[in-house]
Design a protein around this motif. Structure first.
Motif, mmCIF file in Angstrom:
data_model
loop_
_atom_site.group_PDB
_atom_site.id
_atom_site.type_symbol
_atom_site.label_atom_id
_atom_site.label_comp_id
_atom_site.label_asym_id
_atom_site.label_seq_id
_atom_site.Cartn_x
_atom_site.Cartn_y
_atom_site.Cartn_z
ATOM 1 N N CYS A 1 0.854 -1.191 0.000
ATOM 2 C CA CYS A 1 0.000 0.000 0.000
ATOM 3 C C CYS A 1 0.893 1.245 0.000
ATOM 4 O O CYS A 1 1.823 1.333 0.791
ATOM 5 C CB CYS A 1 -0.903 -0.002 1.231
ATOM 6 S SG CYS A 1 -1.830 1.523 1.433
ATOM 7 N N HIS B 1 0.378 4.004 1.189
ATOM 8 C CA HIS B 1 0.263 4.778 2.434
ATOM 9 C C HIS B 1 0.680 3.983 3.661
ATOM 10 O O HIS B 1 1.135 4.554 4.639
ATOM 11 C CB HIS B 1 -1.178 5.250 2.627
ATOM 12 C CG HIS B 1 -1.731 5.958 1.433
ATOM 13 N ND1 HIS B 1 -1.207 7.134 0.971
ATOM 14 C CD2 HIS B 1 -2.740 5.632 0.578
ATOM 15 C CE1 HIS B 1 -1.878 7.521 -0.101
ATOM 16 N NE2 HIS B 1 -2.792 6.618 -0.373
ATOM 17 N N CYS B 2 0.495 2.663 3.640
ATOM 18 C CA CYS B 2 0.670 1.856 4.850
ATOM 19 C C CYS B 2 1.840 0.880 4.773
ATOM 20 O O CYS B 2 2.194 0.275 5.775
ATOM 21 C CB CYS B 2 -0.595 1.052 5.142
ATOM 22 S SG CYS B 2 -2.082 2.040 5.197
ATOM 23 N N HIS C 1 -8.335 -0.548 0.798
ATOM 24 C CA HIS C 1 -7.593 -0.944 1.992
ATOM 25 C C HIS C 1 -8.460 -0.694 3.233
ATOM 26 O O HIS C 1 -8.197 0.200 4.030
ATOM 27 C CB HIS C 1 -6.273 -0.160 2.070
ATOM 28 C CG HIS C 1 -5.321 -0.778 3.041
ATOM 29 N ND1 HIS C 1 -4.127 -0.211 3.382
ATOM 30 C CD2 HIS C 1 -5.402 -1.936 3.730
ATOM 31 C CE1 HIS C 1 -3.517 -0.992 4.270
ATOM 32 N NE2 HIS C 1 -4.270 -2.039 4.490
ATOM 33 N N CYS D 1 -5.677 2.197 5.642
ATOM 34 C CA CYS D 1 -5.916 3.629 5.408
ATOM 35 C C CYS D 1 -7.286 3.900 4.806
ATOM 36 O O CYS D 1 -7.680 5.050 4.663
ATOM 37 C CB CYS D 1 -4.828 4.187 4.506
ATOM 38 S SG CYS D 1 -4.736 3.346 2.910
#
Ligand SMILES: [Zn+2]
Lengths: 92, 186
Positions: free
Chosen positions: A7, A9-10, A58, A62
Motif C-alpha cells: 500500500c 500509504h501503509c 484498503h 488507510c
C-alpha cells in the motif's frame, strides 16, 4: 492470489486487509449509450490470465481506494497506486 | 422526563475493580482517554502535521493520508477538541471520538510475539520504530496500532469491538501469562 500488497500509504500488508472491487479499466458509458453498452459495462467481465488492473480498497488500513496492477497467473504485483492519483493523471 | 446517562467502560464487567497481580507482560486499559479525529482539508496535510507536532501536547496516530487521531491522557475530551479546533481552525476538521474508541496498552518483553498471532505487519524494532502508528488488522478487527516505547504498544479500537479484541488479546497472551487491568488513577 497475490498475498502481499504494498500500500502506498501503509506499507506491505496482507491481502486480508483489502476488499477487491474488480476491473479498474472499465469506462462508464454515456447515459444515452445503448442497452448493449450498459449491459456490457454492468455485467460482462473478462477473466484474464495474466496482467490485470483492479480496484482494491484498503478497508482495514488507510481505507483508501487503490488501483492494483497484478498478474493473475504468476501472482506478481506490478504497481499499487492511490485511485485518486490515477484519476487525476487521467486514464492510463 | 429527564434521564441521567452514566458513562460505562465496555470492559467494566470483565475486569476487576482493584488491580491484581501484574505479570511482566501486561495489558493496561485506561478508563478514559481524550481522542479526536483530525482530517486535513485538501492540500493542508503538511501544515496540519506540522501544526500538531509543534503543539506538542498530544500524541498523533496515523490512520490514513490526511487523517489522524490525536490522543491525550491529560486533557478532557472537551478541552482537547476545543484546543485543536482553535489551533487548526483553517486547515482541518476535528471530531471527538473519545466515547467511541477504547485504548489498550500492551507492554512487556513478549508483546511482539503476542501481537504476531493477530497482526501480519512487521513489528521488528527496526521496522516499526517508536512513535510509528498505523491502522492494521488484528485477527478480524481493524485497530490503530502505535509503538509508544521500547516494548510498549497502544491499540485503539472502536468501542463496539473492544470486548472481542479483549477476548482475543487474552487468548493471544495466555502462553505469556498476560495480566490485564484498568489503569490505576493518578
Ligand atoms: Zn493503506
Amino acid at each position: 492470489m497475490a498475498s502481499l500488497i504494498h500500500c502506498p500509504h501503509c506499507g506491505v500488508r496482507p491481502k486480508e486487509e483489502f476488499s477487491i472491487r474488480g476491473d479498474a479499466s472499465l469506462v462508464r458509458p454515456d447515459p444515452e449509450a445503448s442497452d448493449e453498452a450498459w449491459n456490457d459495462y454492468v455485467h460482462i467481465r473478462s477473466n484474464p490470465r495474466g496482467r490485470y488492473r483492479e480496484h482494491w480498497q484498503h478497508g482495514a488500513g488507510c481505507r483508501r481506494w487503490l488501483v492494483v496492477e497484478r498478474d493473475t497467473f504468476t501472482h506478481e504485483v506490478f504497481s499499487v497506486t492511490d485511485a485518486a492519483i490515477v484519476k487525476r493523471e487521467g486514464s492510463r | 422526563m429527564s434521564r441521567t446517562y452514566i458513562s460505562r467502560h465496555p470492559l467494566d464487567d470483565l475486569l476487576p475493580l482493584e488491580p491484581g497481580i501484574r505479570a511482566v507482560d501486561h495489558l493496561d486499559i485506561p478508563r478514559s482517554s481524550a481522542i479526536v479525529s483530525v482530517m486535513a482539508m485538501d492540500g493542508e496535510e503538511a501544515s496540519v502535521t506540522a501544526g500538531l507536532a509543534a503543539s506538542g501536547v498530544v500524541s498523533i496516530r496515523f490512520t490514513g493520508p490526511g487523517e489522524l487521531l490525536a490522543v491525550s491522557q491529560s486533557e478532557t475530551p472537551e478541552s482537547l477538541h476545543r484546543n485543536l479546533s482553535l489551533l487548526l481552525a483553517e486547515t482541518a476538521y476535528i471530531v471527538d471520538q473519545s466515547d467511541g474508541r477504547v485504548v489498550f496498552r500492551l507492554s512487556g518483553p513478549n508483546v511482539r510475539r503476542l501481537l504476531a498471532k493477530g497482526i501480519a505487519t512487521d513489528l521488528h524494532p527496526a521496522m516499526f520504530e517508536i512513535g510509528a502508528s498505523s491502522n492494521v488488522l488484528c485477527g478480524h478487527i481493524s485497530v490503530n496500532l502505535a509503538r509508544t516505547g521500547e516494548n510498549e504498544f497502544e491499540l485503539i479500537v472502536m468501542r463496539s469491538f473492544a470486548v472481542a479484541l479483549f477476548d482475543d488479546l487474552k487468548v493471544m497472551g495466555r502462553e505469556f501469562d498476560l495480566s490485564a487491568g484498568f489503569s490505576v488513577r493518578v
